[in-house]
Enzyme design. Sequence first.
Site: not given
Ligand code: UD1
Length: 423
Positions: A121, A22-23, A126, A402, A310
């Site tokens: 969320c 999915k991701n 996030r 999902r 995850d």
């Molecule tokens: C993706 C995955 C999700 C997984 C996560 C971490 C998808 C669709 N989802 O989510 O299933 O749990 O990676 O492996 O691929 N952060 C910030 N600022 C930002 C972006 C992120 O502070 O602009 C923080 C987040 O709050 C979190 C950390 O960085 O604490 C990691 O998040 P991120 O790797 O971005 O997760 P997603 O891409 O949303």
Amino acid sequence: MDKIRIRGGRPLKGDIPISGAKNAALPLMAAALLTDQPLTLTRLPDLADIATMGTLLAGHGVEIERVRSEGGQGRVTLTAKQITDTRAPYDVVRKMRASVLVLGPLLARTGTAEVSLPGGCAIGTRPVDLHITGLEALGAKIELKDGYMHARAPNGLVGAHIVFSKVSVGATENLLMAASLARGETVLANAAREPEVADLATCLVAMGAEIDGIGTSTLTIRGRDRLNGTQHAIVPDRIETGTYAMAAAATGGSVHLLGADAQALTAVIDALGPAGVTFTATNRGLKVERANGLHGIDVMTEPYPGFPTDLQAQVMALMTVAEGASLITETIFENRFMHVPELLRMGASITVHGASALVRGVDHLTGAQVMATDLRASVSLVLAGLAASGETTLNRVYHLDRGYEALEQKLAACGADIERVRE
Ligand code: UD1
């Protein structure tokens, strides 16, 4: 709303086909916005999040031709001949945070994008600051107004050297896509190394982008004026693989996870070995077995190649029935222990201290009525239900839909007593 009813206590035995990830599928679908030619993705899983991404892309003018088939073998062809609308509305983005992945491609292709801020969320705040500052470094002007990110780059994006202050999967993906259509060279340092990021980069290369360092934390992208279409097979889902591995371990069973990629799961295999779980890579996938006792282990989530966040809820469910204690530490998301109160209702012994949970293994769990507020927490309760004695009813099944394709069918085919109760 549908429910899932499980009568636990049966060891899982048999084959489980692993679906496409999915991701990986979600950013790959967003990458279709980068070209006016068709992008065909195979091994597309049939999931609610995939449908949501389809709805979002259709709103931008993408033509979608989808062929569904069982076992994660679906396919989709996405053609973004013309981008007719650059707005990603709140109604879609609030349902699925990964919607924010259209920001980079829309901006790079058309010079403008309005994407709703994802908002709250269940698993933490996030933020999207890394997406925004990264795109600003490529020359975009981004204004936050009315709950939306209004992004403009009328003269196109220009390559830059970006050092992420934190490892982010989504920000790395958004920047990879944007940089592929930017002028000149972009370097992304402290980039996420997740296999899903590498899968996206591989597809972008097939579309004509030049990318060095795939699979490492430094990605160098030389952008192109235009990208072309291609056909790409989505990587197998390592989180689904790890989930079923833990289901087999929790029930003292043995499963063959067909099409699984053992290499993408190294941290999980290394962690679960000392717990008493045996993994054997085969030419068809990965065999997982737990023949003897289950022992407590300590686990800390980390960005890839560390133990994935995850799979944190699932390993916790597994540890509730292990011998001895286990310390589980979540370092990626705050507030990702919502499964704990539900596991307690099934007889688990867990104490949370900040970002760590101390799990003291119990002899057995007992079935209960449970519900969860996110995808991975929900599936951890399914694992607990499979291991428990008696009947477990899981509410709010839409979370599972999902991210887990044909969950009940896959488990039932291995002897689980599980059914969906439609209401
Ligand atoms: C993706 C995955 C999700 C997984 C996560 C971490 C998808 C669709 N989802 O989510 O299933 O749990 O990676 O492996 O691929 N952060 C910030 N600022 C930002 C972006 C992120 O502070 O602009 C923080 C987040 O709050 C979190 C950390 O960085 O604490 C990691 O998040 P991120 O790797 O971005 O997760 P997603 O891409 O949303």
